[in-house]
Design an enzyme around this catalytic site. Structure first.
Site, PDB file in Angstrom:
ATOM      1  N   ASP A 104      37.515   1.353 100.956  1.00  0.00           N
ATOM      2  CA  ASP A 104      36.435   1.369 101.928  1.00  0.00           C
ATOM      3  C   ASP A 104      35.200   0.701 101.335  1.00  0.00           C
ATOM      4  OD1 ASP A 104      35.424   1.933 104.407  1.00  0.00           O
ATOM      5  OD2 ASP A 104      35.116   4.074 104.058  1.00  0.00           O
ATOM      6  N   HIS A 105      34.140   0.680 102.113  1.00  0.00           N
ATOM      7  CA  HIS A 105      32.875  -0.002 101.832  1.00  0.00           C
ATOM      8  C   HIS A 105      32.618  -0.389 100.369  1.00  0.00           C
ATOM      9  CE1 HIS A 105      31.092   0.570 105.844  1.00  0.00           C
ATOM     10  NE2 HIS A 105      31.884   1.628 105.869  1.00  0.00           N
ATOM     11  N   GLU A 177      27.693   5.675 103.504  1.00  0.00           N
ATOM     12  CA  GLU A 177      29.050   5.979 103.094  1.00  0.00           C
ATOM     13  C   GLU A 177      29.133   5.804 101.590  1.00  0.00           C
ATOM     14  OE1 GLU A 177      32.900   7.209 103.793  1.00  0.00           O
ATOM     15  OE2 GLU A 177      31.617   6.647 105.469  1.00  0.00           O
ATOM     16  N   HIS A 223      27.842   6.179 110.525  1.00  0.00           N
ATOM     17  CA  HIS A 223      28.595   7.092 109.674  1.00  0.00           C
ATOM     18  C   HIS A 223      27.989   8.485 109.808  1.00  0.00           C
ATOM     19  CE1 HIS A 223      29.268   3.217 107.309  1.00  0.00           C
ATOM     20  NE2 HIS A 223      30.454   3.572 107.772  1.00  0.00           N
ATOM     21  N   HIS A 261      34.117   1.742 112.736  1.00  0.00           N
ATOM     22  CA  HIS A 261      33.551   2.601 111.701  1.00  0.00           C
ATOM     23  C   HIS A 261      32.735   3.710 112.355  1.00  0.00           C
ATOM     24  CE1 HIS A 261      33.729  -0.115 107.896  1.00  0.00           C
ATOM     25  NE2 HIS A 261      34.818  -0.210 108.615  1.00  0.00           N
ATOM     26  N   ASN A 283      37.852   4.725 111.556  1.00  0.00           N
ATOM     27  CA  ASN A 283      37.551   5.515 110.368  1.00  0.00           C
ATOM     28  C   ASN A 283      37.107   6.926 110.731  1.00  0.00           C
ATOM     29  OD1 ASN A 283      37.983   3.057 109.153  1.00  0.00           O
ATOM     30  ND2 ASN A 283      36.106   3.070 107.945  1.00  0.00           N
TER      31      ASN A 283
END
Length: 357
Positions: A104-105, A177, A223, A261, A283
């Protein structure tokens, strides 16, 4: 129906799974993991629901997987991600589902983390004929579009020969995140949360000839979970992006593999709109973290004395069977599998696994 072998998908099998999602009009939940307990819960849930799934790890999750006691944070991120990948490769086949294995990120400062993981995948590819991961994410949404695409191009050039994909972010997903992201300004316009279709087209025209690319186009998503009304989702941005690419390239409908996301806390209508517009991956991190914590917390609340005494002061009986970590960790796992069952249902992937032995 097109099928793939159970386990981690890469190369042609990865493309086959993405195509199956598009043709079937469904998306896969993407779950961030931090240890074997969360990995196993995700695999258990996927098998129980006969759905394929995305297992992913952030830089912080990877470090935790390796152990917070390792003094070299970068090395821990690399080893933790590799350890997680080997664990999934070992067990995914046994659970009988197809798994997209993803990181991820990763923003600019975390590019060395991805580069080291790609080096490991190159060695794995040479030895085993497949990479460690299915894909990586490069989140350069805080950079200029030119820098974002130039660095994405450089990374994808290394990934493509390994049969790996690259996920990029255009626009900014609000919230944070694992240290990557932007604070959400409550009450502000937050225009930066919305991606322009012309930027998506430009990215697709540059990157898709090189290799497999998926796009996290921001349409107001964030997020974490925020109070209703603070952020307005505009899934039509996804449709407009698909239309722009289809018109420019003469491709079939929904040519873009899109990513959602910040799916936690979204309404059923918003999720279904995003999936209808070609999202193959949503996500879910915040909701799954809460599910695990809720399961453990409920167990502790039901047996409070066992977490304060080895011998029950009321009965003088040992309470080892209650504070055994396997009991309360299992309570967390079961809570995760229940929450994921809802996700498979909502995303439309339940019963649609294309994995066949």
């Amino acid at each position: 129906m097109t099928s793939v072998s159970p386990g981690v998908v890469t190369g042609a099998d990865y493309k086959t799974l993405l195509q199956a999602c598009r043709d079937g009009g469904y998306a896969l939940p993407a779950i961030n993991v931090v240890g074997t307990n969360s990995v196993n819960a995700v695999l258990e849930a996927a098998a129980a629901n006969r759905s394929d799934v995305v297992i992913q790890v952030s830089n912080g999750g990877a470090r935790f997987f390796a152990g917070e006691g390792l003094p070299d944070a970068h090395r821990a991120r690399v080893l933790g991600a590799a350890s997680m990948a080997h664990h999934v490769h070992l067990l995914a086949k046994e659970y009988g589902v197809a798994v997209i294995l993803h990181t991820d990120h990763a923003d600019r400062k975390l590019i060395p983390w991805l580069e080291d993981l790609i080096t490991l995948s190159e060695a794995e590819f040479k030895a085993q004929g497949r990479p460690l991961f299915s894909s990586h994410m490069l989140d350069l949404s805080a950079e200029t579009l030119d820098d974002n695409l130039a660095l994405s191009q450089k990374l994808l050039t290394r990934l493509a020969p390994l049969g790996m994909g690259l996920e990029i972010e255009l626009g900014v997903t609000g919230g944070e995140e694992d240290g990557v992201g932007h604070d959400l300004e409550e009450g502000a316009d937050n225009a930066h949360l919305y991606t322009q279709p012309e930027d998506v087209l430009r990215a697709w025209e540059l990157l898709s000839p090189i290799g497999m690319v998926s796009i996290a186009a921001s349409f107001g998503n964030v997020h974490g979970v925020y109070k209703p009304g603070n952020v307005k989702l505009r899934p039509e941005i996804l449709k407009n992006s698909q239309d722009a690419v289809q018109k420019a390239t003469g491709s079939g409908p929904k040519p873009l593999p899109l990513v959602f996301h910040g799916g936690s806390g979204s309404s059923l209508e918003e999720i279904r709109d995003a999936v209808a517009y070609g999202t193959f991956k949503m996500n879910l991190d915040t909701d799954i973290q809460f599910a695990f914590a809720h399961g453990v917390g409920s167990y502790v609340s039901a047996h409070p004395a066992a977490f304060q005494h080895q011998i029950d002061p009321a009965t003088d009986k040992p309470m080892k069977s209650l504070y055994d970590p396997r009991k309360w960790l299992r309570a967390g796992e079961k809570s995760v599998t229940e929450r994921m069952g809802e996700a498979f249902e909502i995303l439309g992937s339940k019963g649609k696994s294309i994995a066949q032995s």
